[in-house]
Write an enzyme that holds these catalytic residues in place. Structure first.
Site, PDB file in Angstrom:
ATOM      1  N   CYS A 121      37.697  41.256  35.139  1.00 14.06           N
ATOM      2  CA  CYS A 121      38.708  41.193  36.203  1.00 14.06           C
ATOM      3  C   CYS A 121      40.085  40.746  35.747  1.00 14.06           C
ATOM      4  CB  CYS A 121      38.221  40.280  37.322  1.00 14.06           C
ATOM      5  SG  CYS A 121      36.864  41.010  38.216  1.00 14.06           S
TER       6      CYS A 121
HETATM    7  C1  UDX Z   1      33.604  45.727  39.823  1.00 18.50           C
HETATM    8  C2  UDX Z   1      35.040  45.443  39.442  1.00 18.50           C
HETATM    9  O1  UDX Z   1      35.117  45.121  38.080  1.00 18.50           O
HETATM   10  C3  UDX Z   1      35.631  44.366  40.279  1.00 18.50           C
HETATM   11  O2  UDX Z   1      36.982  44.219  40.022  1.00 18.50           O
HETATM   12  C4  UDX Z   1      35.473  44.654  41.719  1.00 18.50           C
HETATM   13  O3  UDX Z   1      35.921  43.583  42.478  1.00 18.50           O
HETATM   14  C5  UDX Z   1      34.067  45.021  42.052  1.00 18.50           C
HETATM   15  O4  UDX Z   1      33.550  45.974  41.196  1.00 18.50           O
HETATM   16  P1  UDX Z   1      31.325  44.928  38.911  1.00 18.50           P
HETATM   17  O5  UDX Z   1      30.375  44.751  40.036  1.00 18.50           O
HETATM   18  O6  UDX Z   1      31.248  43.976  37.773  1.00 18.50           O
HETATM   19  O7  UDX Z   1      32.787  44.701  39.468  1.00 18.50           O
HETATM   20  O8  UDX Z   1      31.273  46.453  38.402  1.00 18.50           O
HETATM   21  P2  UDX Z   1      30.102  47.232  37.660  1.00 18.50           P
HETATM   22  O9  UDX Z   1      29.181  46.237  37.034  1.00 18.50           O
HETATM   23  O10 UDX Z   1      30.751  48.290  36.862  1.00 18.50           O
HETATM   24  O11 UDX Z   1      29.273  47.865  38.849  1.00 18.50           O
HETATM   25  C6  UDX Z   1      29.622  48.968  39.571  1.00 18.50           C
HETATM   26  C7  UDX Z   1      28.342  49.677  40.030  1.00 18.50           C
HETATM   27  O12 UDX Z   1      28.703  50.726  40.894  1.00 18.50           O
HETATM   28  C8  UDX Z   1      27.502  50.286  38.909  1.00 18.50           C
HETATM   29  O13 UDX Z   1      26.153  49.939  39.057  1.00 18.50           O
HETATM   30  C9  UDX Z   1      27.700  51.778  39.090  1.00 18.50           C
HETATM   31  O14 UDX Z   1      26.587  52.541  38.682  1.00 18.50           O
HETATM   32  C10 UDX Z   1      27.938  51.872  40.576  1.00 18.50           C
HETATM   33  N1  UDX Z   1      28.667  53.055  41.000  1.00 18.50           N
HETATM   34  C11 UDX Z   1      29.810  53.413  40.389  1.00 18.50           C
HETATM   35  C12 UDX Z   1      28.196  53.813  42.055  1.00 18.50           C
HETATM   36  O15 UDX Z   1      27.172  53.536  42.636  1.00 18.50           O
HETATM   37  N2  UDX Z   1      28.905  54.901  42.462  1.00 18.50           N
HETATM   38  C13 UDX Z   1      30.015  55.303  41.864  1.00 18.50           C
HETATM   39  O16 UDX Z   1      30.609  56.307  42.255  1.00 18.50           O
HETATM   40  C14 UDX Z   1      30.483  54.531  40.763  1.00 18.50           C
HETATM   41  C1  UDX Z   2      37.335  35.839  37.434  1.00 19.02           C
HETATM   42  C2  UDX Z   2      37.831  34.972  38.602  1.00 19.02           C
HETATM   43  O1  UDX Z   2      37.668  33.589  38.274  1.00 19.02           O
HETATM   44  C3  UDX Z   2      37.080  35.331  39.863  1.00 19.02           C
HETATM   45  O2  UDX Z   2      37.556  34.566  40.965  1.00 19.02           O
HETATM   46  C4  UDX Z   2      37.268  36.827  40.124  1.00 19.02           C
HETATM   47  O3  UDX Z   2      36.594  37.243  41.274  1.00 19.02           O
HETATM   48  C5  UDX Z   2      36.773  37.626  38.931  1.00 19.02           C
HETATM   49  O4  UDX Z   2      37.466  37.194  37.757  1.00 19.02           O
HETATM   50  P1  UDX Z   2      35.280  35.800  35.764  1.00 19.02           P
HETATM   51  O5  UDX Z   2      35.866  37.020  35.164  1.00 19.02           O
HETATM   52  O6  UDX Z   2      33.823  35.752  36.031  1.00 19.02           O
HETATM   53  O7  UDX Z   2      35.992  35.477  37.147  1.00 19.02           O
HETATM   54  O8  UDX Z   2      35.615  34.622  34.739  1.00 19.02           O
HETATM   55  P2  UDX Z   2      36.456  33.290  34.726  1.00 19.02           P
HETATM   56  O9  UDX Z   2      35.531  32.136  34.793  1.00 19.02           O
HETATM   57  O10 UDX Z   2      37.572  33.339  35.679  1.00 19.02           O
HETATM   58  O11 UDX Z   2      37.030  33.330  33.224  1.00 19.02           O
HETATM   59  C6  UDX Z   2      37.880  34.388  32.811  1.00 19.02           C
HETATM   60  C7  UDX Z   2      38.270  34.258  31.382  1.00 19.02           C
HETATM   61  O12 UDX Z   2      39.192  33.196  31.192  1.00 19.02           O
HETATM   62  C8  UDX Z   2      37.125  33.991  30.408  1.00 19.02           C
HETATM   63  O13 UDX Z   2      37.278  34.789  29.260  1.00 19.02           O
HETATM   64  C9  UDX Z   2      37.286  32.533  30.060  1.00 19.02           C
HETATM   65  O14 UDX Z   2      36.783  32.218  28.782  1.00 19.02           O
HETATM   66  C10 UDX Z   2      38.791  32.372  30.114  1.00 19.02           C
HETATM   67  N1  UDX Z   2      39.243  30.998  30.401  1.00 19.02           N
HETATM   68  C11 UDX Z   2      38.922  30.413  31.580  1.00 19.02           C
HETATM   69  C12 UDX Z   2      40.027  30.325  29.465  1.00 19.02           C
HETATM   70  O15 UDX Z   2      40.342  30.850  28.399  1.00 19.02           O
HETATM   71  N2  UDX Z   2      40.463  29.060  29.779  1.00 19.02           N
HETATM   72  C13 UDX Z   2      40.171  28.437  30.955  1.00 19.02           C
HETATM   73  O16 UDX Z   2      40.609  27.312  31.170  1.00 19.02           O
HETATM   74  C14 UDX Z   2      39.367  29.144  31.880  1.00 19.02           C
END
Ligand code: UDX
Ligand code: UDX
Length: 428
Positions: free
Chosen positions: A265
């Site tokens: 993200c």
């Molecule tokens: C994603 C994004 O990274 C995030 O920013 C957003 O808020 C929510 O979606 P994530 O759940 O981690 O997060 O994505 P991903 O793990 O890639 O999962 C998407 C799923 O949707 C996969 O299982 C994929 O197969 C499915 N998919 C994708 C469908 O069912 N239909 C589609 O057309 C495309």
């Molecule tokens: C993030 C947001 O926190 C979440 O609210 C959103 O919905 C999705 O994206 P996530 O990607 O799961 O969540 O990870 P997060 O815990 O936010 O860490 C993001 C990255 O920042 C990691 O690579 C982590 O190692 C790095 N990080 C975090 C730092 O380098 N320093 C810090 O102090 C905190």
């Protein structure tokens, strides 16, 4: 409530399992048959703390089921879109999955007699729900949004590794709505969860998600910038944060300096926001710098290694940690992957170990990395060690005795580390 969730990824599965565990009847729709099969066999396709057990309980109690067939959303009251929104090569957001799911939901809504609410939970560039998703739903259903069916936005703020905990203990629930009825439906999903519910317009809700991620990323790049200055002054940035973070206006969180932010993200949303800003005729200087500082941390790590080790050709580098952060198997935009690519470009051999993320790293990296069974095996015989994810097991100092260590995550206390290894912190 009868709920359908589109997308069995991190966000979709956590949302679906959490809602099913609250007693709702949930179906998860995914276009990937393997994922559908795994979920129905009570096996999560992704690692998330507690998710396997929760999936298993919900499937046993008939509250949750996965399917590849969009028509199954027809009898549900509300559909949550949780498909991925990855980056395009130019940094803009790839909305193709969102568009496909809006098309497929729209086709089903065409046959719907009752009233359906469609909720966008995926992160989308502000304006996307109104400009792209709602028109697609209308076009493919032949119906009118906000009359025949409703559209709302409910961004997720789940942090991988503690996503289920985050679902049940959110800081806030953000609901973007065009009409009260849709917001009420979304609010009903969270009944029993204690958190401030903030309701607003659809585009504002979308912007809140982007602003949150942009601010978190900014805190990290800010402290890395400060850390780089501190290092030159001989000051420990972690001591500085102790004094600074206690100011309630600043806060102690997300000020861990290191190799930088990765994940599914923060990098992608920031790039998409910068890209979208450009289209609006505004150049976001702070946000651009946040991305640049983050990229530079990786280059700094490489430079440090080269300065101490000399030419990397023929050298063996051990990388501890591949996931973008601990307690996840997710390697999307993980700094470790880019570090490995650059090391190998310079002729080094890489041995790597990660407790969870090695299978994902193997599929993502075409490079010939030697994946090891444990940290001890990975550090054996290497010329230096790079720590790129702060897994607890990497705090074991016996791994580092007599070695050259580059710490990208502050897993070791620098003062102590200097007594048993040749220690170098990335910005401390
Ligand atoms: C994603 C994004 O990274 C995030 O920013 C957003 O808020 C929510 O979606 P994530 O759940 O981690 O997060 O994505 P991903 O793990 O890639 O999962 C998407 C799923 O949707 C996969 O299982 C994929 O197969 C499915 N998919 C994708 C469908 O069912 N239909 C589609 O057309 C495309
Ligand atoms: C993030 C947001 O926190 C979440 O609210 C959103 O919905 C999705 O994206 P996530 O990607 O799961 O969540 O990870 P997060 O815990 O936010 O860490 C993001 C990255 O920042 C990691 O690579 C982590 O190692 C790095 N990080 C975090 C730092 O380098 N320093 C810090 O102090 C905190």
């Amino acid at each position: 409530m009868r709920i359908s969730v589109i997308g069995a990824g991190y966000v979709g599965l956590v949302t679906a399992a959490a809602l099913a565990s609250k007693g709702h009847n949930v179906i998860v729709v995914d276009t990937d048959e393997t994922r559908v099969g795994m979920v129905n066999q009570k096996k999560s396709p992704i690692f998330e703390e507690g998710l396997d057990d929760m999936l298993s309980n919900c499937i046993d109690s008939n509250h949750l089921r996965a399917t590849g067939d969009y028509r199954e959303i027809l009898p549900t009251d509300i559909t949550l879109i949780c498909v991925g929104t990855p980056s395009n090569p130019d940094g803009s957001m790839n909305l193709s999955y969102i568009k496909e799911s809006a098309r497929d939901i729209g086709r089903v809504l065409g046959a719907e007699n009752g009233h359906h609410t469609v909720v966008v939970r995926s992160t989308v560039v502000p304006g996307t729900t109104k400009k792209v998703i709602t028109p697609a739903l209308e076009q493919h259903s032949g119906k009118k949004a906000h009359m025949d069916f409703d559209v709302a936005v409910n961004p997720e703020f789940l942090q991988e590794g503690k996503a289920l905990h985050g679902f049940f203990n959110p800081d806030r629930i953000i609901i973007g709505e065009e009409e009260r009825r849709a917001g009420d439906m979304v609010e009903k999903l969270y009944e029993g969860i204690s958190a401030p519910v903030i309701r607003m317009g659809i585009t504002t809700a979308e912007m809140i998600k982007f602003t949150s991620n942009a601010f978190l990323a900014t805190k990290i790049s800010f402290i890395n910038d400060i850390g780089n200055i501190c290092k030159k002054l001989g000051v420990d940035v972690y001591d500085v944060v102790k004094g600074v973070g206690i100011d309630y206006r600043i806060g102690e969180y997300f000020l861990n300096a290191g190799i930088g932010f990765g994940g599914s993200c923060l990098p992608k949303d920031l790039k998409a926001l910068v890209h979208a800003s450009g289209h609006l005729g505004y150049q976001p200087l702070v946000l651009e710098s946040v991305l640049e500082v983050n990229r530079n941390q990786i280059l700094t790590m490489l430079q440090m290694v080269e300065e101490k080790l000399g030419n990397l050709k023929g050298k063996t580098v051990c990388v501890l940690g591949l996931a973008f952060k601990p307690n996840t198997d997710d390697i999307r935009n993980a700094p470790a992957l880019e570090v490995i690519r650059l090391l190998m470009e310079k002729g080094a051999s890489v041995k790597a170990y990660d407790p969870l993320a090695m299978p994902n790293a193997k599929s993502a990296l075409s490079e010939q990395v030697e994946y090891c069974r444990n940290a001890k095996e990975a550090v054996a015989g290497c010329d230096c060690i790079l720590v790129l994810t702060e897994w607890d097991e990497f705090k074991d100092e016996s791994l580092y005795h007599g070695k050259m260590v580059f710490d990208g995550r502050r897993v070791l206390d620098p003062g102590e580390a200097e007594t048993f290894c040749d220690y170098c912190g990335i910005c401390w």
